[in-house]
Design a protein around this motif. Structure first.
Motif, PDB file in Angstrom:
ATOM      1  N   LEU A  32       0.839  -1.194   0.000  1.00 47.89           N
ATOM      2  CA  LEU A  32       0.000   0.000   0.000  1.00 47.89           C
ATOM      3  C   LEU A  32       0.873   1.242   0.000  1.00 47.89           C
ATOM      4  N   THR A  33       0.458   2.252  -0.736  1.00 50.79           N
ATOM      5  CA  THR A  33       1.103   3.561  -0.683  1.00 50.79           C
ATOM      6  C   THR A  33       0.044   4.573  -0.283  1.00 50.79           C
ATOM      7  N   LEU A  34       0.199   5.137   0.917  1.00 44.14           N
ATOM      8  CA  LEU A  34      -0.831   5.970   1.524  1.00 44.14           C
ATOM      9  C   LEU A  34      -0.426   7.446   1.499  1.00 44.14           C
ATOM     10  N   PRO A  35      -1.375   8.335   1.272  1.00 41.39           N
ATOM     11  CA  PRO A  35      -1.078   9.768   1.341  1.00 41.39           C
ATOM     12  C   PRO A  35      -1.075  10.256   2.793  1.00 41.39           C
ATOM     13  N   THR A  36      -0.094  11.079   3.146  1.00 43.91           N
ATOM     14  CA  THR A  36      -0.069  11.711   4.469  1.00 43.91           C
ATOM     15  C   THR A  36       0.457  13.135   4.313  1.00 43.91           C
ATOM     16  N   ARG A  37       0.354  13.908   5.373  1.00 43.32           N
ATOM     17  CA  ARG A  37       0.837  15.299   5.308  1.00 43.32           C
ATOM     18  C   ARG A  37       2.354  15.370   5.124  1.00 43.32           C
ATOM     19  N   GLU A  38       3.079  14.287   5.417  1.00 42.24           N
ATOM     20  CA  GLU A  38       4.530  14.260   5.241  1.00 42.24           C
ATOM     21  C   GLU A  38       4.947  13.622   3.918  1.00 42.24           C
ATOM     22  N   GLY A  39       3.967  13.304   3.079  1.00 44.11           N
ATOM     23  CA  GLY A  39       4.255  12.641   1.824  1.00 44.11           C
ATOM     24  C   GLY A  39       3.792  11.197   1.850  1.00 44.11           C
ATOM     25  N   THR A  41       3.456   7.199   2.178  1.00 40.73           N
ATOM     26  CA  THR A  41       3.931   6.238   3.182  1.00 40.73           C
ATOM     27  C   THR A  41       3.652   4.831   2.686  1.00 40.73           C
ATOM     28  N   PHE A  42       4.699   4.006   2.655  1.00 37.45           N
ATOM     29  CA  PHE A  42       4.594   2.631   2.169  1.00 37.45           C
ATOM     30  C   PHE A  42       4.281   1.695   3.323  1.00 37.45           C
ATOM     31  N   VAL A  43       3.314   0.793   3.097  1.00 36.24           N
ATOM     32  CA  VAL A  43       2.867  -0.133   4.138  1.00 36.24           C
ATOM     33  C   VAL A  43       2.706  -1.524   3.535  1.00 36.24           C
ATOM     34  N   LEU A  44       3.167  -2.535   4.265  1.00 32.32           N
ATOM     35  CA  LEU A  44       2.928  -3.930   3.920  1.00 32.32           C
ATOM     36  C   LEU A  44       1.824  -4.457   4.822  1.00 32.32           C
ATOM     37  N   ALA A  45       0.726  -4.933   4.234  1.00 28.48           N
ATOM     38  CA  ALA A  45      -0.426  -5.405   5.003  1.00 28.48           C
ATOM     39  C   ALA A  45      -0.557  -6.909   4.854  1.00 28.48           C
ATOM     40  N   SER A  46      -0.541  -7.621   5.988  1.00 27.43           N
ATOM     41  CA  SER A  46      -0.665  -9.077   5.994  1.00 27.43           C
ATOM     42  C   SER A  46      -1.662  -9.501   7.060  1.00 27.43           C
ATOM     43  N   GLY A  47      -2.245 -10.692   6.872  1.00 30.07           N
ATOM     44  CA  GLY A  47      -3.166 -11.233   7.857  1.00 30.07           C
ATOM     45  C   GLY A  47      -4.619 -10.994   7.492  1.00 30.07           C
ATOM     46  N   PRO A  48      -5.539 -11.657   8.205  1.00 27.35           N
ATOM     47  CA  PRO A  48      -6.975 -11.511   7.906  1.00 27.35           C
ATOM     48  C   PRO A  48      -7.428 -10.065   8.024  1.00 27.35           C
ATOM     49  N   GLU A  49      -8.202  -9.614   7.056  1.00 26.72           N
ATOM     50  CA  GLU A  49      -8.582  -8.198   6.995  1.00 26.72           C
ATOM     51  C   GLU A  49      -9.375  -7.743   8.208  1.00 26.72           C
ATOM     52  N   LEU A 106       1.125  13.216  14.233  1.00 19.38           N
ATOM     53  CA  LEU A 106       0.175  13.619  13.191  1.00 19.38           C
ATOM     54  C   LEU A 106       0.325  12.747  11.952  1.00 19.38           C
ATOM     55  N   TRP A 107       1.576  12.403  11.621  1.00 24.73           N
ATOM     56  CA  TRP A 107       1.813  11.507  10.479  1.00 24.73           C
ATOM     57  C   TRP A 107       1.172  10.144  10.712  1.00 24.73           C
ATOM     58  N   LEU A 108       1.385   9.567  11.893  1.00 24.34           N
ATOM     59  CA  LEU A 108       0.780   8.267  12.194  1.00 24.34           C
ATOM     60  C   LEU A 108      -0.738   8.357  12.232  1.00 24.34           C
ATOM     61  N   ASP A 109      -1.260   9.475  12.672  1.00 24.83           N
ATOM     62  CA  ASP A 109      -2.701   9.681  12.646  1.00 24.83           C
ATOM     63  C   ASP A 109      -3.210   9.638  11.203  1.00 24.83           C
ATOM     64  N   ASP A 110      -2.469  10.251  10.293  1.00 25.52           N
ATOM     65  CA  ASP A 110      -2.839  10.204   8.871  1.00 25.52           C
ATOM     66  C   ASP A 110      -2.787   8.767   8.343  1.00 25.52           C
ATOM     67  N   VAL A 111      -1.754   8.015   8.745  1.00 27.03           N
ATOM     68  CA  VAL A 111      -1.638   6.625   8.308  1.00 27.03           C
ATOM     69  C   VAL A 111      -2.845   5.819   8.773  1.00 27.03           C
ATOM     70  N   MET A 112      -3.224   5.995  10.033  1.00 32.33           N
ATOM     71  CA  MET A 112      -4.369   5.250  10.564  1.00 32.33           C
ATOM     72  C   MET A 112      -5.665   5.648   9.858  1.00 32.33           C
ATOM     73  N   GLN A 113      -5.807   6.925   9.574  1.00 37.61           N
ATOM     74  CA  GLN A 113      -7.004   7.356   8.847  1.00 37.61           C
ATOM     75  C   GLN A 113      -7.042   6.744   7.452  1.00 37.61           C
ATOM     76  N   LEU A 115      -5.798   3.954   6.576  1.00 38.31           N
ATOM     77  CA  LEU A 115      -6.090   2.533   6.744  1.00 38.31           C
ATOM     78  C   LEU A 115      -7.484   2.294   7.313  1.00 38.31           C
ATOM     79  N   GLN A 116      -8.203   3.381   7.620  1.00 39.52           N
ATOM     80  CA  GLN A 116      -9.549   3.322   8.193  1.00 39.52           C
ATOM     81  C   GLN A 116      -9.546   2.597   9.541  1.00 39.52           C
ATOM     82  N   LEU A 117      -8.584   2.969  10.369  1.00 37.31           N
ATOM     83  CA  LEU A 117      -8.470   2.386  11.702  1.00 37.31           C
ATOM     84  C   LEU A 117      -8.764   3.446  12.751  1.00 37.31           C
ATOM     85  N   ASP A 118      -9.667   3.128  13.671  1.00 39.89           N
ATOM     86  CA  ASP A 118      -9.907   4.017  14.812  1.00 39.89           C
ATOM     87  C   ASP A 118      -8.889   3.772  15.921  1.00 39.89           C
ATOM     88  N   ARG A 119      -8.570   2.481  16.150  1.00 44.83           N
ATOM     89  CA  ARG A 119      -7.627   2.091  17.195  1.00 44.83           C
ATOM     90  C   ARG A 119      -6.769   0.930  16.677  1.00 44.83           C
TER      91      ARG A 119
END
Length: 291
Positions: A32-39, A41-49, A106-113, A115-119
């Protein structure tokens, strides 16, 4: 902003070796390549959704390949998101905002948003552990639990650069010696994935400009605010951080924390994947017992 790689050629080489190393990622994954305020962000997602979410934050001068030994087991129980930290030797943006600010939270908050994660639970190593801890202090409602390996920001930083300065003049041998001091010696019988990881580390050592500034230390008041379940693992032979001071401060300021001290372990603590998985699963097991 000073480039994080020593040259464009070095950047291309590091990222090429990194991509080839990711061929050994031990679980099915999405890139995954996610947009954030810092540019980006690359993420590898594994496991049951729909499994409990766990964010993984690697340390300085590396990338998400750091987690390859753990992901095969963790992805069976959790939705694991291995995040390439911005400004490090991965596929995220080269942005390095000041550590003494709210920029990384704030960057991690953008990443979580994105990824649609509240917690989510968080697992971090060294600088990544500092970022997870900083986020938990600033955004406590978004963190389920924290597992920290040799976290920066609790005990003092040791004057490591002064110690290794002569080794920096000794080329490849000196770089290997520095790596052994920090991470412990590599075994002789390396598997293909381990060999790829070693090649990646050597390529990063040659071509990447590490962060040289001091990592902020959290105040007593900040650490006292931590209420989330916390597992911390410290190495008694840590060449970068004063683990004795980290142990004392955590016991004094965060008495509910599960703090484990490994007297003979270096800055990189090996063999604790099952213990971390058990800690991460404790909440779900408690919920099942309650039901």
């Amino acid at each position: 902003m000073k480039p994080i790689f020593r040259s464009k050629r070095a950047a291309a080489e590091v990222l090429d070796v990194y991509r080839r190393t990711l061929a050994y990622w031990p679980a099915p994954c999405r890139h995954l390549t996610l947009p954030t305020r810092e540019g980006h962000t690359f993420v590898l997602a594994s496991g049951p959704e729909h499994a409990p979410a766990v964010l993984l934050l690697h340390g300085s001068q590396t990338n998400s390949a750091s987690w390859m030994r753990y992901v095969s087991d963790w992805a069976q129980r959790f939705r694991v998101y291995a995040i390439d930290v911005i400004g490090e030797a991965g596929l995220s943006a080269p942005s390095r905002p000041p550590l003494a600010s709210d920029a990384y939270a704030l960057w991690l908050d953008d990443v979580m948003q994105a990824l649609q994660l509240d917690r989510a639970a968080m697992v971090g190593i060294s600088l990544g552990a500092w970022m997870a801890l900083d986020f938990a202090i600033r955004k406590p409602a978004r963190v389920e639990r924290l597992a920290l390996l040799c976290p920066s920001g609790i005990g003092r930083q040791k004057p490591f650069l002064l110690k290794i300065a002569p080794l920096l003049l000794l080329g490849a041998w000196g770089r290997r010696r520095i790596r052994d001091i920090v991470l412990g010696p590599m075994p002789d019988d390396l598997q293909p994935a381990d060999r790829a990881m070693l090649d990646l580390m050597e390529t990063i050592d040659r071509g990447f400009r590490p962060r040289l500034g001091t990592i902020p230390v959290f105040t007593d008041a900040q650490l006292r605010t931590l209420a989330v379940p916390l597992l911390t693992m410290l190495g008694g032979r840590d060449a970068l951080l004063d683990s004795t001071e980290s142990l004392a401060r955590l016991r004094r300021l965060v008495p509910h924390a599960d703090v484990r001290y490994f007297a003979e372990q270096p800055h990189f603590i090996r063999g604790q994947g099952d213990a971390i998985a058990g800690f991460l699963a404790a909440r779900e097991e408690a919920l099942h017992r309650a039901i």
